[in-house]
Every structure is written in structure tokens, then in C-alpha cells.
Design an enzyme around this catalytic site. Structure first.
Site, short mmCIF file in Angstrom:
data_model
loop_
_atom_site.label_atom_id
_atom_site.label_comp_id
_atom_site.label_asym_id
_atom_site.label_seq_id
_atom_site.Cartn_x
_atom_site.Cartn_y
_atom_site.Cartn_z
N ARG A 50 4.39 45.39 -18.94
CA ARG A 50 4.08 45.01 -17.56
C ARG A 50 2.65 45.42 -17.25
O ARG A 50 2.03 46.15 -18.02
CB ARG A 50 5.09 45.63 -16.58
CG ARG A 50 5.46 47.03 -16.98
CD ARG A 50 5.37 48.11 -15.97
NE ARG A 50 4.31 48.03 -15.04
CZ ARG A 50 3.13 48.65 -15.18
NH1 ARG A 50 2.83 49.37 -16.26
NH2 ARG A 50 2.19 48.55 -14.26
N GLY A 51 2.18 44.94 -16.09
CA GLY A 51 0.77 45.14 -15.77
C GLY A 51 0.03 43.89 -16.21
O GLY A 51 0.27 43.39 -17.32
N ALA A 52 -0.86 43.39 -15.34
CA ALA A 52 -1.43 42.06 -15.56
C ALA A 52 -2.09 41.88 -16.93
O ALA A 52 -1.71 40.96 -17.69
CB ALA A 52 -2.40 41.74 -14.42
N ARG A 93 6.86 35.33 -15.59
CA ARG A 93 6.51 35.98 -14.31
C ARG A 93 5.39 35.17 -13.66
O ARG A 93 4.46 34.74 -14.35
CB ARG A 93 6.05 37.44 -14.54
CG ARG A 93 7.15 38.35 -15.08
CD ARG A 93 6.73 39.82 -15.05
NE ARG A 93 6.82 40.37 -13.71
CZ ARG A 93 6.35 41.59 -13.38
NH1 ARG A 93 5.76 42.35 -14.29
NH2 ARG A 93 6.47 42.03 -12.15
N GLN A 200 7.10 52.57 -11.04
CA GLN A 200 6.02 52.59 -12.04
C GLN A 200 5.08 53.78 -11.82
O GLN A 200 4.51 54.31 -12.77
CB GLN A 200 5.21 51.29 -11.98
CG GLN A 200 5.94 50.06 -12.49
CD GLN A 200 6.65 49.32 -11.37
OE1 GLN A 200 7.08 49.91 -10.39
NE2 GLN A 200 6.79 48.02 -11.52
N ASP A 241 -3.08 42.08 -9.61
CA ASP A 241 -2.43 41.11 -10.48
C ASP A 241 -3.13 39.75 -10.43
O ASP A 241 -3.09 38.98 -11.39
CB ASP A 241 -0.96 40.95 -10.11
CG ASP A 241 -0.21 42.17 -10.58
OD1 ASP A 241 -0.22 43.18 -9.87
OD2 ASP A 241 0.31 42.12 -11.71
N ASN A 251 -1.25 42.68 -5.46
CA ASN A 251 -0.90 43.82 -6.32
C ASN A 251 0.52 44.25 -5.95
O ASN A 251 1.16 43.69 -5.05
CB ASN A 251 -1.90 44.97 -6.13
CG ASN A 251 -1.76 46.04 -7.20
OD1 ASN A 251 -1.69 45.73 -8.40
ND2 ASN A 251 -1.67 47.29 -6.81
N LYS A 252 1.01 45.25 -6.63
CA LYS A 252 2.39 45.73 -6.45
C LYS A 252 2.75 45.90 -4.98
O LYS A 252 1.93 46.40 -4.20
CB LYS A 252 2.54 47.05 -7.21
CG LYS A 252 3.88 47.72 -7.11
CD LYS A 252 5.05 46.83 -7.47
CE LYS A 252 4.92 46.20 -8.84
NZ LYS A 252 5.90 45.11 -9.06
O1 MRU Z 1 5.42 44.60 -11.71
P1 MRU Z 1 4.34 45.26 -12.52
O2 MRU Z 1 4.67 46.64 -12.93
O3 MRU Z 1 3.89 44.38 -13.65
O4 MRU Z 1 3.11 45.35 -11.50
C1 MRU Z 1 1.89 45.85 -11.99
C2 MRU Z 1 0.86 46.04 -10.95
O5 MRU Z 1 1.05 45.72 -9.79
C3 MRU Z 1 -0.47 46.59 -11.42
O6 MRU Z 1 -1.08 47.32 -10.40
C4 MRU Z 1 -1.39 45.42 -11.80
O7 MRU Z 1 -0.78 44.58 -12.72
C5 MRU Z 1 -2.68 45.90 -12.35
S1 MRU Z 1 -2.52 46.44 -13.99
C6 MRU Z 1 -3.99 46.96 -14.58
#
Ligand code: MRU
Length: 350
Positions: A50-52, A93, A200, A241, A251-252
Site C-alpha cells: 500500500r501507499g501510492a 484500487r 497505518q 495519493d 490522501n488518507k
Molecule cells: O490506503 P493506503 O494505506 O494505501 O493509503 C496510503 C496513503 O494515504 C499515503 O499517505 C499515500 O499513499 C502516500 S505514500 C508515500
């Protein structure tokens, strides 16, 4: 690679996609060897990876996996297989643009290699996925340098979710700022929001910062306002993201609320992300698709039911912080300030 280096995604020795299963952290360090594209899709969907930027890297290796496992006898047949696999991975996603960016780059490389013998095409696609990983590492290190320049020694920084090594190729975006500032000898303290519902921040961000010996304090999301009011936080840095052309940043879920709070308390709110997260084809934050997640992640996360059976749940995974609440966006190219339209265009195209 030092023993502290995190590799959330890599190309496995047996030609598999090797994914550090983040759903098992912080208690267990377990890797999942993905031998089929369906395994990669599942790993992205269920947030094992996970994470962009990390999702983008995983999808790129997913395409390399399909190429390497293919029995296609012609490059045309292989191109068709790869195209179907890219469409499939794109359905995992919807919000993080790095996923689509990486898949488009793999499609373009496949098209370039289409005149070559099949074995060369397979090798070329594996190298391309590895290049996406290696380049992301460079981008994250540059983000760390630019962001660390903003950090004053003695500051406390608040972050949300996990924008660390786990969320990228290994060094992070928001956390890269902290890793670099720390390595420069600046004294800093980090507050990590736990990040409901999937934690997270609690599970991953604290784990990463503790491994790096950076002082970190875990708080529940609902505590951020009090922290700011009592003067405990001097800066907020999060990842993104997808950043729209006008600077609105997804973002999250919970990030927007933090930005509103930061504005109310006159605390600078920064977004740290590579230019691969900027989507100039999405004009504003309102055009960013927001993923909705399963009700169970809210009602019985981590194995314990905390709501009455049958309760209605709404669970958007991301929110959009309007550009006017963002003090600056830090990319590998530098620190960008409003007006974001021209600044982001220049950052992406330079
Ligand atoms: O749902 P997730 O855990 O994939 O969400 C991730 C985030 O919101 C991060 O802040 C974002 O992807 C930046 S990662 C460098």
C-alpha cells in the site's frame, strides 16, 4: 542495502513479485511471493502492499510477471495479454495515480519492445519495472533533502497514515523528510496519528520511525486538535495519493481535517510527494475518484467487533485537501507554493 533498508516490493529470485505483507506488521515480518498476477491484484486490494508509489511498483512488477510467465508465441499475442493484465491491475484500487502511471509506463515500454524477440521483450519489461523502483528511490531521497531544509531543529512534526519506506520503494515521502532531517543531526520529534480504520500510522509509521531511532509519539486521530491547541506541534507533513492540477491533494481519510486544524492554529501543512503523484489530467480534487472500503474494516477491524451487527457504515478511504490549505508541496524538484497550477505544471514538465 543496509539491514535497515525496507523493500516493500521487489523482484523475487524465482521470478515472483516479492511483497512484504504490511497487514502482518508490526508484529511479523512476512513476505508473500506472488506467482500469478491475481496474487499481485489481491495484495494491492487487501493492502498487503500500500501507499501510492509502492502500489505503482507492485503493478509494474505484476506486468513483468505476466510477461515472464507467458506462453505467447508472438509479440502481438503477448501485447494482448499484457494489456488485459494492466486493465485488471488498474481495477484494484482507484485513487492513487501512481498505479495508473506505472501501468501506462509498462504499456508504453511493451509497445516499444514489440519489434524485438519475445525473450528480449520479457527481459526489457522486467528491467523497466526495476527502473521504476530504482527511480522512485532517487525521487524519495530528493524529496527528503528538499523537505528537511524546512525543518528547524527542536520542532515537533505531525504526520498521518504512512508515507514512509513501506509506502514507496523504501525511503518514503513525508517520512523521508524526517529521516533526512534526523540524519542531518536536527533534533525532531514526530507525532503519528493512528489513522483509523486500518491503523497505518499506529502499525507502520511508528515502526519505521522507531527503527530509525527518531522519537515518535502515537496519538489517536481525535487528539490532533488538542495537540495543536496546546502548542505541541509546529508542522504537519503528509504524503498524497493523487495531486490534481490545481494543487488539491487526495490522501488518507482524515488528512483534510488535519489541514483545516493546522490552518486554524496557524501551523504550516505540507504535502510531500514525487511528481509521479501529480496528475495534470485531473483538473481539481473534485475529479479524483475516492475509494470506498468494506464496512468490516470499521466494524470489526483486527478481529474484534466494535459495532452492532447490521449497522450501516460509510468508509471512504481518502479525502481531498484543498490547495488553499497547503503551505507547500515538496517534490523531488523542490518546494512548490501557490499558485499551484503553474508551479505543478513546471515541476512535472521540467
Ligand atoms: O490506503 P493506503 O494505506 O494505501 O493509503 C496510503 C496513503 O494515504 C499515503 O499517505 C499515500 O499513499 C502516500 S505514500 C508515500
Amino acid at each position: 542495502m543496509s539491514e535497515k533498508t525496507i523493500r516493500p516490493v521487489s523482484w523475487g529470485e524465482n521470478g515472483t513479485v516479492r511483497i512484504l505483507d504490511q497487514t502482518r506488521l508490526p508484529l511479523e515480518t512476512v513476505y508473500k511471493e506472488c506467482a500469478q498476477v491475481g496474487d499481485v491484484w489481491e495484495a494491492i486490494k487487501s493492502l498487503r502492499v500500500r501507499g501510492a508509489p509502492a502500489i505503482g511498483v507492485a503493478a509494474a512488477f505484476g506486468i513483468a510477471l505476466v510477461a515472464n510467465r507467458s506462453n505467447a508465441q508472438s509479440t502481438d499475442a503477448l501485447l494482448g495479454e499484457l494489456d488485459r493484465a494492466a486493465d485488471y491491475l488498474a481495477s484494484s484500487r482507484p485513487t492513487a495515480v501512481n498505479l495508473f502511471w506505472a501501468l501506462d509506463r509498462m504499456r508504453a515500454r511493451a509497445a516499444e519492445l514489440a519489434q524485438k524477440p519475445i525473450e528480449e521483450m520479457k527481459r526489457g519489461l522486467t528491467e523497466e519495472a526495476q527502473a521504476i523502483l530504482d527511480e522512485d528511490d532517487q525521487l524519495c531521497r530528493a524529496i527528503g533533502e528538499h523537505g528537511a531544509a524546512l525543518i528547524q531543529s527542536g520542532e515537533a512534526v505531525l504526520t498521518h497514515c504512512n508515507a514512509g519506506g513501506l509506502a514507496t520503494s523504501g525511503y518514503g515521502t513525508a517520512l523521508a523528510v524526517m529521516f533526512t532531517a534526523h540524519s542531518q543531526g536536527k533534533r525532531l520529534e514526530v507525532y503519528a496519528n493512528e489513522t483509523r480504520p486500518l491503523l497505518q500510522g499506529s502499525r507502520l509509521t511508528t515502526w519505521e520511525l522507531m527503527r530509525a531511532n527518531i522519537p515518535v509519539t502515537l496519538i489517536c486521530d481525535s487528539m490532533a486538535a488538542h495537540l495543536m491547541q496546546s502548542g505541541k506541534v509546529q508542522r504537519v507533513v503528509t504524503g498524497a495519493d493523487r495531486i490534481a492540477a490545481n494543487g488539491d491533494a487526495a490522501n488518507k481519510i482524515g488528512t483534510y481535517g488535519l489541514a483545516v486544524l493546522a490552518k486554524a492554529h496557524d501551523i504550516p501543512f505540507h504535502v510531500a510527494a514525487p511528481t509521479t503523484t501529480i496528475d495534470l489530467s485531473t483538473p481539481t480534487g473534485g475529479d479524483i475518484p475516492i475509494e470506498e472500503r468494506a464496512a468490516e474494516e470499521v466494524t470489526e477491524g483486527f478481529g474484534r467487533r466494535t459495532a452492532p451487527p447490521g449497522v450501516q457504515v460509510y468508509s471512504p478511504a481518502f479525502d481531498v485537501t484543498p490547495a488553499e490549505l497547503i503551505a507547500s508541496i515538496i517534490t523531488e524538484k523542490g518546494e512548490h507554493k501557490a499558485p499551484y497550477g503553474p508551479a505543478l505544471k513546471e515541476a512535472v514538465q521540467s
